[in-house]
Design an enzyme around this catalytic site. Structure first.
Site, PDB file in Angstrom:
ATOM      1  N   ASP A  17       0.894  -1.160   0.000  1.00 15.05           N
ATOM      2  CA  ASP A  17       0.000   0.000   0.000  1.00 15.05           C
ATOM      3  C   ASP A  17       0.937   1.217   0.000  1.00 15.05           C
ATOM      4  O   ASP A  17       1.676   1.439   0.955  1.00 15.05           O
ATOM      5  CB  ASP A  17      -0.856  -0.016   1.271  1.00 15.05           C
ATOM      6  CG  ASP A  17      -1.672   1.250   1.429  1.00 15.05           C
ATOM      7  OD1 ASP A  17      -2.565   1.264   2.309  1.00 15.05           O
ATOM      8  OD2 ASP A  17      -1.438   2.234   0.694  1.00 15.05           O
ATOM      9  N   ILE A  18       0.922   1.978  -1.057  1.00 16.37           N
ATOM     10  CA  ILE A  18       1.909   3.073  -1.223  1.00 16.37           C
ATOM     11  C   ILE A  18       1.819   4.085  -0.091  1.00 16.37           C
ATOM     12  O   ILE A  18       2.821   4.740   0.232  1.00 16.37           O
ATOM     13  CB  ILE A  18       1.718   3.737  -2.607  1.00 16.37           C
ATOM     14  CG1 ILE A  18       2.999   4.451  -3.062  1.00 16.37           C
ATOM     15  CG2 ILE A  18       0.515   4.684  -2.636  1.00 16.37           C
ATOM     16  CD1 ILE A  18       2.987   4.865  -4.523  1.00 16.37           C
ATOM     17  N   GLY A  39      -9.404   5.032  -5.958  1.00 19.61           N
ATOM     18  CA  GLY A  39      -8.114   4.360  -6.172  1.00 19.61           C
ATOM     19  C   GLY A  39      -7.009   4.885  -5.264  1.00 19.61           C
ATOM     20  O   GLY A  39      -7.232   5.209  -4.104  1.00 19.61           O
ATOM     21  N   VAL A  40      -5.825   4.957  -5.859  1.00 17.95           N
ATOM     22  CA  VAL A  40      -4.668   5.383  -5.047  1.00 17.95           C
ATOM     23  C   VAL A  40      -4.802   6.859  -4.646  1.00 17.95           C
ATOM     24  O   VAL A  40      -4.369   7.256  -3.553  1.00 17.95           O
ATOM     25  CB  VAL A  40      -3.349   5.121  -5.810  1.00 17.95           C
ATOM     26  CG1 VAL A  40      -3.161   6.046  -6.990  1.00 17.95           C
ATOM     27  CG2 VAL A  40      -2.151   5.184  -4.864  1.00 17.95           C
ATOM     28  N   ASP A  41      -5.469   7.636  -5.470  1.00 16.09           N
ATOM     29  CA  ASP A  41      -5.712   9.057  -5.154  1.00 16.09           C
ATOM     30  C   ASP A  41      -6.513   9.172  -3.857  1.00 16.09           C
ATOM     31  O   ASP A  41      -6.157   9.907  -2.925  1.00 16.09           O
ATOM     32  CB  ASP A  41      -6.484   9.679  -6.329  1.00 16.09           C
ATOM     33  CG  ASP A  41      -6.516  11.194  -6.309  1.00 16.09           C
ATOM     34  OD1 ASP A  41      -7.254  11.758  -7.128  1.00 16.09           O
ATOM     35  OD2 ASP A  41      -5.826  11.802  -5.469  1.00 16.09           O
ATOM     36  N   SER A 124      -2.449   5.186 -14.409  1.00 14.72           N
ATOM     37  CA  SER A 124      -3.437   5.015 -15.495  1.00 14.72           C
ATOM     38  C   SER A 124      -3.951   3.597 -15.672  1.00 14.72           C
ATOM     39  O   SER A 124      -4.830   3.374 -16.525  1.00 14.72           O
ATOM     40  CB  SER A 124      -2.881   5.498 -16.850  1.00 14.72           C
ATOM     41  OG  SER A 124      -3.002   6.893 -16.973  1.00 14.72           O
ATOM     42  N   GLY A 126      -5.620   1.708 -13.618  1.00 14.72           N
ATOM     43  CA  GLY A 126      -6.837   1.381 -12.865  1.00 14.72           C
ATOM     44  C   GLY A 126      -8.048   1.985 -13.536  1.00 14.72           C
ATOM     45  O   GLY A 126      -8.428   1.599 -14.652  1.00 14.72           O
ATOM     46  N   TYR A 128      -8.385   4.548 -15.161  1.00 17.54           N
ATOM     47  CA  TYR A 128      -8.141   5.157 -16.484  1.00 17.54           C
ATOM     48  C   TYR A 128      -7.956   4.126 -17.587  1.00 17.54           C
ATOM     49  O   TYR A 128      -7.738   4.469 -18.743  1.00 17.54           O
ATOM     50  CB  TYR A 128      -6.959   6.140 -16.410  1.00 17.54           C
ATOM     51  CG  TYR A 128      -7.363   7.509 -15.863  1.00 17.54           C
ATOM     52  CD1 TYR A 128      -8.666   7.761 -15.414  1.00 17.54           C
ATOM     53  CD2 TYR A 128      -6.452   8.553 -15.792  1.00 17.54           C
ATOM     54  CE1 TYR A 128      -9.026   8.991 -14.913  1.00 17.54           C
ATOM     55  CE2 TYR A 128      -6.804   9.809 -15.287  1.00 17.54           C
ATOM     56  CZ  TYR A 128      -8.109  10.008 -14.857  1.00 17.54           C
ATOM     57  OH  TYR A 128      -8.472  11.242 -14.355  1.00 17.54           O
TER      58      TYR A 128
HETATM   59  N1  APR Z   1      -1.181   1.662  -3.090  1.00 14.87           N
HETATM   60  C1  APR Z   1      -0.595   1.344  -4.275  1.00 14.87           C
HETATM   61  N2  APR Z   1      -1.268   1.215  -5.430  1.00 14.87           N
HETATM   62  C2  APR Z   1      -2.616   1.396  -5.380  1.00 14.87           C
HETATM   63  C3  APR Z   1      -3.300   1.735  -4.190  1.00 14.87           C
HETATM   64  C4  APR Z   1      -2.525   1.863  -3.015  1.00 14.87           C
HETATM   65  N3  APR Z   1      -3.083   2.182  -1.835  1.00 14.87           N
HETATM   66  N4  APR Z   1      -4.633   1.854  -4.489  1.00 14.87           N
HETATM   67  C5  APR Z   1      -4.762   1.577  -5.795  1.00 14.87           C
HETATM   68  N5  APR Z   1      -3.562   1.298  -6.339  1.00 14.87           N
HETATM   69  C6  APR Z   1      -3.240   0.940  -7.722  1.00 14.87           C
HETATM   70  C7  APR Z   1      -4.347   0.323  -8.543  1.00 14.87           C
HETATM   71  O1  APR Z   1      -4.494  -1.057  -8.211  1.00 14.87           O
HETATM   72  C8  APR Z   1      -3.808   0.527  -9.937  1.00 14.87           C
HETATM   73  O2  APR Z   1      -2.887  -0.516 -10.259  1.00 14.87           O
HETATM   74  O3  APR Z   1      -2.924   2.120  -8.424  1.00 14.87           O
HETATM   75  C9  APR Z   1      -3.025   1.840  -9.825  1.00 14.87           C
HETATM   76  C10 APR Z   1      -3.705   3.038 -10.496  1.00 14.87           C
HETATM   77  O4  APR Z   1      -5.109   2.919 -10.371  1.00 14.87           O
HETATM   78  P1  APR Z   1      -6.037   4.208 -10.037  1.00 14.87           P
HETATM   79  O5  APR Z   1      -5.814   4.623  -8.647  1.00 14.87           O
HETATM   80  O6  APR Z   1      -7.420   3.851 -10.454  1.00 14.87           O
HETATM   81  O7  APR Z   1      -5.446   5.366 -10.965  1.00 14.87           O
HETATM   82  P2  APR Z   1      -5.650   5.661 -12.516  1.00 14.87           P
HETATM   83  O8  APR Z   1      -5.942   4.438 -13.297  1.00 14.87           O
HETATM   84  O9  APR Z   1      -4.476   6.500 -12.891  1.00 14.87           O
HETATM   85  O10 APR Z   1      -6.985   6.542 -12.552  1.00 14.87           O
HETATM   86  C11 APR Z   1      -6.925   7.834 -11.977  1.00 14.87           C
HETATM   87  O11 APR Z   1      -8.907   7.473 -10.697  1.00 14.87           O
HETATM   88  O12 APR Z   1      -8.901   7.608  -8.427  1.00 14.87           O
HETATM   89  C12 APR Z   1      -9.205   8.302  -9.554  1.00 14.87           C
HETATM   90  O13 APR Z   1      -8.874  10.611  -8.977  1.00 14.87           O
HETATM   91  C13 APR Z   1      -8.341   9.531  -9.707  1.00 14.87           C
HETATM   92  O14 APR Z   1      -9.593  10.327 -11.556  1.00 14.87           O
HETATM   93  C14 APR Z   1      -8.380   9.715 -11.187  1.00 14.87           C
HETATM   94  C15 APR Z   1      -8.334   8.286 -11.717  1.00 14.87           C
END
Ligand code: APR
Length: 185
Positions: A17-18, A39-41, A124, A126, A128
């Site tokens: 978990d980052i 997601g990670v955001d 991107s 997840g 995206y």
């Molecule tokens: N730690 C590490 N990696 C994580 C965590 C975490 N706690 N949570 C999710 N991830 C991984 C996901 O499994 C995926 O492999 O981060 C990667 C990116 O996924 P997303 O978070 O969905 O990001 P992204 O695909 O870039 O989409 C961004 O999603 O959350 C919204 O506000 C964000 O609109 C933006 C979009």
């Protein structure tokens, strides 16, 4: 899942978990508003606390492919670098180039802040919708280029953080292919 060992000036894969990583910078896969999301955001904003949102609000957004740096607030990491990856739209809208720009933008901020350890989620890949194998290949290619172009000499540690075994396996396969292409030193 055996993680390959972390090392200064090296590239490692890590199932984690980052938000819990004790590194100098973690990268957030944000959106153009920088006002949080899922997601990670969402995980980073929840862990960092409401002050992070206030700083992001003051920044006022981030174009796709670019990055901004903020304080860490309640996170163990020293900095948070927010970048916005491209939304996958079939591959004909410069998605590969924009994703590569995310990594380049983050590394540029890391260098300007003398950051010696930086952890990336799979940007991107997840919400995206970027095809996982493609996003991993681009990520590793940019990480390798950064290390070869001075990052290794400066002892910068680069970590590709995987949040699921599927992502880890994808990174492992991409890394093996990348290293297989490497000319013998
Ligand atoms: N730690 C590490 N990696 C994580 C965590 C975490 N706690 N949570 C999710 N991830 C991984 C996901 O499994 C995926 O492999 O981060 C990667 C990116 O996924 P997303 O978070 O969905 O990001 P992204 O695909 O870039 O989409 C961004 O999603 O959350 C919204 O506000 C964000 O609109 C933006 C979009």
């Amino acid at each position: 899942m055996p993680d390959n060992p972390r090392s200064p000036g090296g590239l490692s894969l890590l199932m984690a978990d980052i938000t819990r990583l004790d590194v100098q910078a973690i990268v957030n896969a944000a959106n153009n508003t920088m006002l949080g999301g899922g997601g990670v955001d969402g995980a980073i904003h929840r862990a960092a606390g409401p002050e992070l949102l206030e700083e992001c609000r003051r920044i006022g957004g981030c174009p796709t492919g670019e990055a901004h740096i903020t304080k860490r607030y309640r996170l163990p990491a020293r900095w948070i670098i927010h970048t916005v990856g491209p939304i996958w739209n079939g591959g004909g809208f410069r998605e590969d180039k924009l994703l590569a720009c995310c990594y380049k933008s983050c590394f540029k901020l890391a260098d300007s802040h003398d950051i010696k350890s930086i952890a990336f989620p799979a940007i991107s890949s997840g919400a995206y919708g970027f095809p996982m194998d493609r996003s991993c290949r681009i990520a590793l290619s940019e990480m390798k280029a950064f290390l070869e172009e001075g990052g290794e000499e400066r002892g910068v540690e680069v970590i590709a953080v995987c949040y699921s075994p599927a992502v880890y396996q994808c990174y492992q396969e991409s890394l093996s292919k990348l290293l297989a292409k490497q000319p013998e030193k």
